[in-house]
Design a protein around this motif. Structure first.
Motif, PDB file in Angstrom:
ATOM      1  N   CYS A   7       0.627  11.938   0.822  1.00 22.44           N
ATOM      2  CA  CYS A   7       1.039  13.215   0.227  1.00 22.44           C
ATOM      3  C   CYS A   7       2.022  13.951   1.141  1.00 22.44           C
ATOM      4  O   CYS A   7       2.978  14.579   0.670  1.00 22.44           O
ATOM      5  CB  CYS A   7      -0.182  14.097  -0.025  1.00 22.44           C
ATOM      6  N   ALA A   8       1.800  13.875   2.440  1.00 22.90           N
ATOM      7  CA  ALA A   8       2.652  14.606   3.381  1.00 22.90           C
ATOM      8  C   ALA A   8       4.057  14.026   3.452  1.00 22.90           C
ATOM      9  O   ALA A   8       4.991  14.719   3.887  1.00 22.90           O
ATOM     10  CB  ALA A   8       2.013  14.576   4.764  1.00 22.90           C
ATOM     11  N   ARG A   9       4.225  12.786   2.988  1.00 20.34           N
ATOM     12  CA  ARG A   9       5.567  12.187   3.006  1.00 20.34           C
ATOM     13  C   ARG A   9       6.373  12.519   1.758  1.00 20.34           C
ATOM     14  O   ARG A   9       7.525  12.122   1.640  1.00 20.34           O
ATOM     15  CB  ARG A   9       5.452  10.670   3.158  1.00 20.34           C
ATOM     16  N   ARG A  10       5.763  13.183   0.813  1.00 19.09           N
ATOM     17  CA  ARG A  10       6.483  13.533  -0.417  1.00 19.09           C
ATOM     18  C   ARG A  10       7.551  14.570  -0.114  1.00 19.09           C
ATOM     19  O   ARG A  10       7.351  15.478   0.686  1.00 19.09           O
ATOM     20  CB  ARG A  10       5.506  14.085  -1.448  1.00 19.09           C
ATOM     21  N   ARG A  11       8.685  14.432  -0.762  1.00 19.02           N
ATOM     22  CA  ARG A  11       9.768  15.386  -0.541  1.00 19.02           C
ATOM     23  C   ARG A  11       9.366  16.776  -1.003  1.00 19.02           C
ATOM     24  O   ARG A  11       8.697  16.929  -2.018  1.00 19.02           O
ATOM     25  CB  ARG A  11      11.026  14.946  -1.294  1.00 19.02           C
ATOM     26  N   LEU A  43       0.829  -1.202   0.000  1.00 19.37           N
ATOM     27  CA  LEU A  43       0.000   0.000   0.000  1.00 19.37           C
ATOM     28  C   LEU A  43       0.864   1.253   0.000  1.00 19.37           C
ATOM     29  O   LEU A  43       0.581   2.222  -0.715  1.00 19.37           O
ATOM     30  CB  LEU A  43      -0.931  -0.014   1.212  1.00 19.37           C
ATOM     31  N   ASP A  44       1.951   1.233   0.795  1.00 24.41           N
ATOM     32  CA  ASP A  44       2.844   2.392   0.830  1.00 24.41           C
ATOM     33  C   ASP A  44       3.489   2.619  -0.533  1.00 24.41           C
ATOM     34  O   ASP A  44       3.602   3.758  -0.995  1.00 24.41           O
ATOM     35  CB  ASP A  44       3.933   2.186   1.890  1.00 24.41           C
ATOM     36  N   ASP A  45       3.922   1.529  -1.166  1.00 17.42           N
ATOM     37  CA  ASP A  45       4.527   1.669  -2.502  1.00 17.42           C
ATOM     38  C   ASP A  45       3.514   2.222  -3.499  1.00 17.42           C
ATOM     39  O   ASP A  45       3.841   3.051  -4.354  1.00 17.42           O
ATOM     40  CB  ASP A  45       5.028   0.307  -2.988  1.00 17.42           C
ATOM     41  N   MET A  46       2.292   1.754  -3.401  1.00  7.75           N
ATOM     42  CA  MET A  46       1.238   2.217  -4.292  1.00  7.75           C
ATOM     43  C   MET A  46       0.982   3.709  -4.101  1.00  7.75           C
ATOM     44  O   MET A  46       0.906   4.475  -5.075  1.00  7.75           O
ATOM     45  CB  MET A  46      -0.031   1.403  -3.996  1.00  7.75           C
ATOM     46  N   MET A  47       0.886   4.144  -2.845  1.00  6.30           N
ATOM     47  CA  MET A  47       0.628   5.549  -2.574  1.00  6.30           C
ATOM     48  C   MET A  47       1.816   6.413  -2.984  1.00  6.30           C
ATOM     49  O   MET A  47       1.657   7.524  -3.481  1.00  6.30           O
ATOM     50  CB  MET A  47       0.311   5.747  -1.098  1.00  6.30           C
ATOM     51  N   ARG A  48       3.012   5.889  -2.793  1.00  2.00           N
ATOM     52  CA  ARG A  48       4.215   6.646  -3.170  1.00  2.00           C
ATOM     53  C   ARG A  48       4.225   6.897  -4.679  1.00  2.00           C
ATOM     54  O   ARG A  48       4.576   7.999  -5.132  1.00  2.00           O
ATOM     55  CB  ARG A  48       5.449   5.871  -2.737  1.00  2.00           C
ATOM     56  N   LEU A  49       3.834   5.889  -5.437  1.00  2.00           N
ATOM     57  CA  LEU A  49       3.801   6.062  -6.890  1.00  2.00           C
ATOM     58  C   LEU A  49       2.737   7.078  -7.290  1.00  2.00           C
ATOM     59  O   LEU A  49       2.972   7.935  -8.145  1.00  2.00           O
ATOM     60  CB  LEU A  49       3.538   4.713  -7.560  1.00  2.00           C
ATOM     61  N   LEU A  83      -4.451  16.392  11.046  1.00  2.00           N
ATOM     62  CA  LEU A  83      -4.716  16.475   9.612  1.00  2.00           C
ATOM     63  C   LEU A  83      -4.322  17.837   9.055  1.00  2.00           C
ATOM     64  O   LEU A  83      -3.798  17.940   7.930  1.00  2.00           O
ATOM     65  CB  LEU A  83      -6.196  16.194   9.341  1.00  2.00           C
ATOM     66  N   TYR A  84      -4.553  18.900   9.830  1.00  5.27           N
ATOM     67  CA  TYR A  84      -4.129  20.223   9.362  1.00  5.27           C
ATOM     68  C   TYR A  84      -2.611  20.313   9.285  1.00  5.27           C
ATOM     69  O   TYR A  84      -2.064  20.978   8.390  1.00  5.27           O
ATOM     70  CB  TYR A  84      -4.682  21.310  10.286  1.00  5.27           C
ATOM     71  N   ARG A  85      -1.915  19.641  10.193  1.00  9.00           N
ATOM     72  CA  ARG A  85      -0.448  19.620  10.093  1.00  9.00           C
ATOM     73  C   ARG A  85      -0.018  18.963   8.781  1.00  9.00           C
ATOM     74  O   ARG A  85       0.913  19.414   8.119  1.00  9.00           O
ATOM     75  CB  ARG A  85       0.137  18.848  11.279  1.00  9.00           C
ATOM     76  N   LEU A  86      -0.720  17.865   8.426  1.00  8.97           N
ATOM     77  CA  LEU A  86      -0.399  17.201   7.155  1.00  8.97           C
ATOM     78  C   LEU A  86      -0.684  18.129   5.972  1.00  8.97           C
ATOM     79  O   LEU A  86       0.103  18.180   5.008  1.00  8.97           O
ATOM     80  CB  LEU A  86      -1.215  15.913   7.019  1.00  8.97           C
ATOM     81  N   LEU A  87      -1.794  18.843   6.018  1.00 11.44           N
ATOM     82  CA  LEU A  87      -2.113  19.779   4.936  1.00 11.44           C
ATOM     83  C   LEU A  87      -1.064  20.883   4.838  1.00 11.44           C
ATOM     84  O   LEU A  87      -0.697  21.312   3.731  1.00 11.44           O
ATOM     85  CB  LEU A  87      -3.499  20.376   5.156  1.00 11.44           C
ATOM     86  N   LEU A  88      -0.578  21.343   5.975  1.00 14.95           N
ATOM     87  CA  LEU A  88       0.467  22.375   5.962  1.00 14.95           C
ATOM     88  C   LEU A  88       1.745  21.835   5.347  1.00 14.95           C
ATOM     89  O   LEU A  88       2.426  22.530   4.569  1.00 14.95           O
ATOM     90  CB  LEU A  88       0.725  22.879   7.384  1.00 14.95           C
TER      91      LEU A  88
END
Length: 611
Positions: free
Chosen positions: A490-494, A452-458, A530-535
C-alpha cells in the motif's frame, strides 16, 4: 467350504433335476429341493420352468450355461449343467437356482456367479458333487434347504475371489468388431431383446464388457442367458447367446447379431459406437466413467446427443482429463496430439479443468512438470492447468494440491491472471473480496517475489485506501506477517486525492496502534517503520501542520512513542515539528510527574499565623 450363519439379506436355493415326482407333483425335470415355501416355489417355478434346460454343443459336453433375470423387485440366477438322467441317458439337466431381492442379486453378483464354483457356497446337500454322486436322496427330508446369506456370497465371489477382475481380463478378448456391433444395437434400441449368434467368447464375458461400456448409458434389464439352444422360449432375458451352427434362432421379435456374418451397412450410431469402444479400450473404464451420464437413457436420440457431446474433435471421442494425463507419457494418437495442440481445444479444456477434482488437478500438476520435453508442444496448456489449480487453492484446497503447487509454483502471469479473474468475479457479484487467503496461499506455495509484487500491486490499485487500511487492521489479528506485506505494498502506491480519506478507519483504531503492536511485537524500531508506512498511505510524503494535527487526533490522547518518532522523521520543520515536540513533552510529563494537586492542597501556609 460352507458359509457361516450371518444376518443380513438372504437368498433361496432351488434345485431342478430329473425326478419321477418333483416338488410340484410332476415327473421329468423339476424342483427336487428348495428353501422356498410352497407358495413361493410355485410362483418361481412358473417363471423359470421353461428356462431350466441345459444346452449341449455336442454329446458329452458338460459346460454349464447361466441365466440371470429380474422380475419386479426380485431376481434369479440359474446355473444349468448338462447331465445324464438316472437311466444313464444324455440330455438331462441339473439346474441350481438362486432367488432373492434384486438389490442383492444384481448384475455384478450374477456375472461373478457365472465364473464361480457353486460348490464353494451351496449348502452341502445340494452341491453338484453330492447330487451327481447320488448322495442326496429324494424323500429323505433334504427337500427343505437353508437359505444362503447374500452378503457372504458377494464377499466370497467379488472381494475374495475377485471374479469381476477375472471377467475384466477375459473381456479384453471380445473382438472390437463384435463389441461395436452390439453397442450400436443397444444404443439404437435400448432395452430391446438381442440375440448373439456364434460368439467366440463366453456370453457372460460379452455381457460384462457391454455393461462396462454402456451399463450406465443405456437403460435395460441387462438379463442374460449365456448358452441356449435357440431363442424361441418365452420370457427370455434381454441378451441370449446361441450356437453358431445354424440350429438356432427362431424368435422373430429379437434383434440378432451374428458374430461370424458380415456386419452389413452401418447404422446412424455405428461410428459413435466405434469411437466409444476405441476410447474405453485405449483409456480404460476409469476414463470412461468421467463421460457417463447421471442416469441411463431409454431414448435413442438422447443417447446420440450424449455421444456427440463427448466428441471433442471430428472422429475423436474422448475425455479431456485422460488426454491431459496421457500427454506427459507421450501416449497420444496423431488425432489426439493435433487436438491438444489446437487453440480451439482451450475452451473445452478450461471447462473440464473447472469440473476437475482437487485430486485430478494435483495429479496433473505432478505430471506437467516444466522440465518435461514431451510437453513442450503443449506449453499453453500447462498455464491453464496452473490457473485452475491456483483458483482451487485460493478457494481453500487441501494439502495435496498445495504441495504440488509449491513444488512448481505458478509464474507471475498466471498469478496475475487468476487475481484479475477473481476480482472481476467479485465485482460482478458485488461480493466482498477477502485479501487474506490470497496472501497466505501465495506465500505458502512460494510464488516468486516478482509475482508477489505484481499481485500486491494489482490489489492495491483496485481498492480504496480506506478499504486497504481496514484490511491491514483485520488481517493483523489473524496473520500479522501477511498484514505487513499488504501494508508495504500500500505504501508504494502513487499518491492521489483518495489517500487523504482513510481517517475514518484510522480514528476508530487510534491510528492502528494495536495492529502495529501485533505486526511488530516487542520491536519499537520496526513499529516506527510501520508507522512511517501508515503515514505514507494516509498523508503522503510531506507532513505539514494540518496533517500532523489530523494524525494526532486519530491517535487519541496517548499516541504511541513509535508514531511520534515517525512523525518527527517525516514532518516539516517549523510548526509541524513544534506540535509533535509539544506532544512528546506533554506525554513525558504525563508519564513521569504525579498528578497536579488540587487548589487548597499546596502544602503548609508560609504566610504565618493570622490574627
Amino acid at each position: 467350504m460352507s458359509l457361516p450363519a450371518r444376518g443380513g439379506p438372504r437368498a433361496d436355493i432351488t434345485v431342478y433335476q430329473w425326478s419321477e415326482r418333483s416338488l410340484t407333483g410332476r415327473g421329468d425335470v423339476g424342483p427336487v429341493a428348495t428353501s422356498l415355501d410352497r407358495e413361493a416355489l410355485l410362483r418361481w417355478n412358473s417363471r423359470i420352468e421353461h428356462l431350466v434346460w441345459a444346452s449341449q454343443e455336442h454329446p458329452g459336453d458338460t459346460t454349464p450355461g447361466f441365466v440371470y433375470f429380474r422380475h419386479e423387485n426380485e431376481a434369479a440366477v440359474l446355473r444349468k449343467l448338462p447331465v445324464r438322467d438316472p437311466n444313464g441317458r444324455a440330455g438331462s439337466t441339473l439346474t441350481h437356482v438362486l432367488t432373492g431381492p434384486a438389490g442383492g442379486i444384481d448384475l455384478h453378483l450374477a456375472l461373478a456367479a457365472c465364473r464361480s464354483d457353486w460348490d464353494d457356497w451351496l449348502p452341502p446337500p445340494v452341491r453338484q458333487s453330492a447330487l451327481l454322486d447320488g448322495q442326496a436322496a429324494r424323500g429323505s427330508g433334504a427337500e427343505r434347504l437353508e437359505r444362503v446369506p447374500l452378503d457372504l456370497v458377494r464377499q466370497l465371489l467379488v472381494e475374495e475371489q475377485r471374479l469381476l477382475g477375472t471377467l475384466d481380463t477375459a473381456a479384453e478378448d471380445v473382438p472390437d468388431d463384435l463389441l461395436v456391433r452390439l453397442a450400436e444395437a443397444l444404443m439404437e434400441q435400448p432395452g430391446a431383446p438381442l440375440t448373439v449368434v456364434g460368439s467366440p467368447v463366453d456370453g457372460e464375458v460379452v455381457v460384462h464388457a457391454l455393461a462396462g461400456l454402456l451399463g450406465r448409458v443405456v437403460l435395460g434389464s441387462w438379463g442374460f442367458a449365456t448358452r441356449e439352444e435357440n431363442d424361441a422360449a418365452k420370457d427370455l432375458p434381454q441378451f441370449v447367446f446361441v450356437r453358431g451352427d445354424g440350429t438356432g434362432t427362431r424368435h422373430a421379435t429379437r434383434r440378432r447379431v451374428d458374430a461370424k456374418a458380415d456386419p452389413g451397412p452401418p447404422g446412424p450410431l455405428r461410428d459413435q459406437a466405434a469411437r466409444l469402444v476405441a476410447f474405453q479400450r485405449r483409456r480404460g473404464t476409469g476414463a470412461l466413467s468421467r463421460l457417463l451420464p447421471d442416469q441411463p437413457m431409454a431414448n435413442p436420440s438422447k443417447i446420440r446427443e450424449w455421444a456427440a457431446g463427448h466428441q471433442v474433435a471430428p472422429g475423436l471421442m474422448s475425455d479431456v482429463m485422460s488426454l491431459l494425463e496421457a500427454a506427459p507419457q507421450g501416449d497420444l494418437s496423431d488425432r489426439e496430439d493435433a487436438y491438444l495442440r489446437s487453440p480451439t481445444a482451450v475452451p473445452r479444456i478450461q471447462l473440464e479443468l473447472d469440473r476437475a477434482t482437487e485430486g485430478q488437478l494435483a495429479r496433473l500438476l505432478a505430471l506437467w512438470r516444466p522440465d518435461s520435453l514431451e510437453l513442450q508442444p503443449y506449453r499453453h496448456l500447462r498455464e491453464e492447468i496452473h490457473t485452475w489449480a491456483l483458483h482451487r487453492a485460493f478457494d481453500g484446497a487441501g494439502g495435496d494440491l498445495l504441495r504440488e503447487l509449491s513444488l512448481a509454483p505458478p509464474g507471475g502471469r498466471v498469478v496475475y491472471r487468476v487475481l484479475e479473474e477473481r476480482l472481476e468475479s467479485a465485482a460482478r457479484r458485488r461480493a466482498d473480496f477477502d485479501v487474506l487467503p490470497l496472501l497466505r496461499i501465495a506465500l505458502q506455495i512460494g510464488v516468486s517475489q516478482t509475482a508477489l509484487d505484481d499481485m500486491m500491486r494489482l490489489l492495491v490499485a483496485r481498492f480504496s485506501m480506506a478499504f486497504l487500511m481496514s484490511e491491514v487492521d483485520r488481517i493483523s489479528r489473524i496473520a500479522p506477517a501477511q498484514a505487513r506485506t499488504l501494508l508495504e505494498s500500500c505504501a508504494r502506491r502513487r499518491p492521489g486525492k483518495e489517500r487523504h480519506h482513510p481517517f475514518d478507519i484510522m480514528r476508530r483504531t487510534q491510528f492502528h496502534a494495536e495492529a502495529v503492536d501485533r505486526m511488530a511485537p516487542q520491536n519499537p524500531w520496526q513499529a516506527v517503520h510501520l508507522y512511517r508506512l501508515l503515514l505514507l498511505c494516509t498523508t503522503g510524503e510531506q507532513l505539514g501542520q494540518r496533517e500532523v494535527l489530523d494524525v494526532l487526533e486519530a491517535a487519541g490522547r496517548t499516541p504511541s512513542p513509535a508514531l511520534l518518532q515517525a512523525l518527527l522523521d517525516g514532518c516539516r520543520r517549523g510548526k509541524a515539528q513544534d506540535t509533535v515536540h509539544a506532544v512528546v513533552v506533554q506525554q513525558y510529563f504525563r508519564q513521569h510527574l504525579p498528578a497536579r494537586p488540587h487548589d487548597g492542597d499546596h502544602g503548609p501556609d508560609r504566610r504565618g499565623p493570622r490574627d
